[in-house]
Design a protein around this motif. Sequence first.
Motif, PDB file in Angstrom:
ATOM      1  N   PRO A   8      38.623 -60.210  10.666  1.00 19.71           N
ATOM      2  CA  PRO A   8      40.006 -60.469  11.117  1.00 19.71           C
ATOM      3  C   PRO A   8      40.895 -61.054  10.028  1.00 19.71           C
ATOM      4  O   PRO A   8      42.089 -60.713   9.944  1.00 19.71           O
ATOM      5  N   VAL A   9      40.336 -61.919   9.165  1.00 17.46           N
ATOM      6  CA  VAL A   9      41.142 -62.481   8.081  1.00 17.46           C
ATOM      7  C   VAL A   9      41.527 -61.394   7.078  1.00 17.46           C
ATOM      8  O   VAL A   9      42.671 -61.354   6.594  1.00 17.46           O
ATOM      9  N   SER A  10      40.613 -60.471   6.770  1.00 15.00           N
ATOM     10  CA  SER A  10      40.929 -59.360   5.873  1.00 15.00           C
ATOM     11  C   SER A  10      42.051 -58.503   6.450  1.00 15.00           C
ATOM     12  O   SER A  10      42.934 -58.035   5.722  1.00 15.00           O
ATOM     13  N   GLY A  11      42.015 -58.292   7.773  1.00 13.34           N
ATOM     14  CA  GLY A  11      43.076 -57.517   8.413  1.00 13.34           C
ATOM     15  C   GLY A  11      44.434 -58.175   8.290  1.00 13.34           C
ATOM     16  O   GLY A  11      45.430 -57.523   7.953  1.00 13.34           O
ATOM     17  N   THR A  12      44.491 -59.486   8.533  1.00 11.80           N
ATOM     18  CA  THR A  12      45.787 -60.173   8.455  1.00 11.80           C
ATOM     19  C   THR A  12      46.293 -60.255   7.011  1.00 11.80           C
ATOM     20  O   THR A  12      47.495 -60.146   6.764  1.00 11.80           O
ATOM     21  N   ILE A  13      45.377 -60.425   6.063  1.00 11.80           N
ATOM     22  CA  ILE A  13      45.787 -60.453   4.650  1.00 11.80           C
ATOM     23  C   ILE A  13      46.282 -59.078   4.221  1.00 11.80           C
ATOM     24  O   ILE A  13      47.292 -58.958   3.511  1.00 11.80           O
ATOM     25  N   GLY A  14      45.593 -58.022   4.651  1.00 13.97           N
ATOM     26  CA  GLY A  14      46.067 -56.668   4.349  1.00 13.97           C
ATOM     27  C   GLY A  14      47.434 -56.404   4.951  1.00 13.97           C
ATOM     28  O   GLY A  14      48.303 -55.786   4.326  1.00 13.97           O
ATOM     29  N   MET A  15      47.641 -56.887   6.169  1.00 14.17           N
ATOM     30  CA  MET A  15      48.938 -56.762   6.833  1.00 14.17           C
ATOM     31  C   MET A  15      50.032 -57.430   5.997  1.00 14.17           C
ATOM     32  O   MET A  15      51.097 -56.849   5.744  1.00 14.17           O
ATOM     33  N   LEU A  16      49.763 -58.641   5.547  1.00 15.24           N
ATOM     34  CA  LEU A  16      50.739 -59.384   4.734  1.00 15.24           C
ATOM     35  C   LEU A  16      51.009 -58.675   3.416  1.00 15.24           C
ATOM     36  O   LEU A  16      52.170 -58.566   2.981  1.00 15.24           O
TER      37      LEU A  16
END
Length: 340
Positions: A291-299
Amino acid sequence: MPKDSVRRFWLVLTASFVMTLAAIYVSLTNGAFDIAVMDVLRTLFRIDPVPDYDLIIFEFRLPRIVIAALVGFGLGVAGAVLQGITRNGLAEPGILGINAGAGTAIVLFMFFFQGQITGSGWLSILAMPIFGMIGGLGAAALIYLFAWRNGRLDPQSLILVGIAIGSGFGALSLYVSLKMNPQDFEMATVWFTGSIWNANWEYILSMLPWLVILVPIIIRKSYILDIFQLGEESATGLGVSTEREKNVMLLCSIGIVSACVSVSGSIGFVGLIAPHIGKRLVGIHHNRVIPVSGTIGMLLVIIADFIAKTVFSPVELPVGIVISIIGVPYFIYLLFKAKV
């Protein structure tokens, strides 16, 4: 899970969401035509809406931001899964040739249909994403065909086969694009470099089901990726059906990547950078990394898209180029780090 680890995970996740919201705010209010934050809020909540603001926000900026967020999230999650399956920190979705397969299908679509199918309705709007998804899944089928060894999917062969298939699809795409007329060639070039300039709500609806269905499956099975880090023999000894679980996780990540690439073009390095940053922030356990990788990719993609459309305005850079400016040096850094 220790309390400190849980607290750190939620702190990082909250901070990344807050930064993402800040990036969305900046992207909504700034551009070729600046809009005051109160005007944005009135438009979003339908308080004395102004037609000009409706057009800018709902037809241009908001769909683009949502596409950037979904694509970044999907590529970040897929990158974490691929690195976990292959146990290779340099693995990322572009290496597997999925991007190249989708790109070839898009180029063929542009060559035969000039980038659109005549008629009205969803088919004419979603034709390009559908072709891209077919191409990505076709590339995945070829990867399975050639990476299958002695009744199992070999992680190392997976990467080598992916690179080879990607190169082959890239050569085919180049050959077909050279046969195009100048207008279609320009469209294909922009798509290859990764661009979300033509984002719309139909594209969002076409990729959203893939994320809604596949991401929860990946998160639910994230503990399997932790076990894979012990090696396949150890995982088998712990009672894990390695081939079945590997195939499920790989197919989920391929479906997500195909959906992302079909609407945004080939955006590289997000699936490489986001998981590495995530592991540095929350540790190596995949139930937190994913989930953290997803939010960082989103940013990353939202910020890169804002830079792409504003820094050289009125000329607009493809978002893939902006991310590559960051990704290439980081990739070289990881290579040198791996040799030490």
